[in-house]
Design an enzyme around this catalytic site. Sequence first.
Site, short mmCIF file in Angstrom:
data_model
loop_
_atom_site.label_atom_id
_atom_site.label_comp_id
_atom_site.label_asym_id
_atom_site.label_seq_id
_atom_site.Cartn_x
_atom_site.Cartn_y
_atom_site.Cartn_z
N SER A 97 0.83 -1.19 0.00
CA SER A 97 0.00 0.00 0.00
C SER A 97 0.88 1.26 0.00
O SER A 97 1.68 1.46 -0.91
CB SER A 97 -0.97 -0.04 1.18
OG SER A 97 -2.00 0.90 1.04
N ASP A 193 -9.91 -3.95 -5.35
CA ASP A 193 -9.05 -2.93 -4.76
C ASP A 193 -9.17 -1.65 -5.58
O ASP A 193 -9.09 -1.69 -6.81
CB ASP A 193 -7.60 -3.42 -4.74
CG ASP A 193 -6.64 -2.44 -4.10
OD1 ASP A 193 -7.10 -1.46 -3.47
OD2 ASP A 193 -5.42 -2.66 -4.21
N HIS A 223 -8.05 -5.05 -1.07
CA HIS A 223 -6.91 -4.34 -0.51
C HIS A 223 -6.74 -4.71 0.96
O HIS A 223 -7.70 -4.77 1.72
CB HIS A 223 -7.13 -2.83 -0.64
CG HIS A 223 -5.92 -2.02 -0.36
ND1 HIS A 223 -5.04 -1.63 -1.33
CD2 HIS A 223 -5.43 -1.50 0.80
CE1 HIS A 223 -4.07 -0.91 -0.79
NE2 HIS A 223 -4.28 -0.83 0.52
#
Length: 252
Positions: A97, A193, A223
Amino acid sequence: MVGRDGDIPVRRYRPSTNTKGAIIYFHGGGWVLGSVEESDGFCRYLSALSGLDVFSVDYRLAPEHKFPAAFHDARDAVDWISGIVPSELPLVLMGDSSGGNLVAAVTHEIARTGKGPRIDMQALVYPVLDHSMSTPSYREHGSKYLISADDMAWFWDNYAPDVSRRDDHRLSPAMTDDLANVAPTLLVVAEYDTMRDEALAYAQRLEESGVETVVHRYDDMAHGFFPMYAALDTSDMAIRALADVLAQTKRR
């Protein structure tokens, strides 16, 4: 270790056998959340599976520390840690991320300037790469699952409130025109995501620039799934697949 702006805590994990190399790891959390403590179990597991040392970096967080604080810490950590890794062993940068954002930014900066250690692979797990938040996956998944478009806007506003700076390649690596000489790349992409499409577009641009690129795509995941290995079989499988690739990384 000490960076340009002060101390940067780093935690080192070592496999039970002789190390095969080193991973410098940057946690996720939108540049606002996360820590080496939260990443402890994951880093232990990754080191054991891969046979590599893992250096987990506790970079400064927003909103107290805005861009480019996290980037500076990431770059300084890479420069310092690379100096204590034996030169014959491979060096991998990895992040998930916002941690993936820092890895992509540092790896690109080193490739662009020619200054810094040789990076043998970058592993980007559902990375944040583009501040525009305009891809189809944002429209498809931006109002649901673990990370919404509103969440991402909040993270961006905390880390980089000056919108005029967000095109900076150190903040939005996908915005650069030049990806030549970037280190070989492994991208982990989750189907559900908001960042899916910017990661896939980045992979395509890397390949077009002659960068060896591998994509591990998980079509039933969202995610944030990666560190959930204790609860999700797919997460455990994904970590093992990544660890296998990293264990085979060679010096360039």
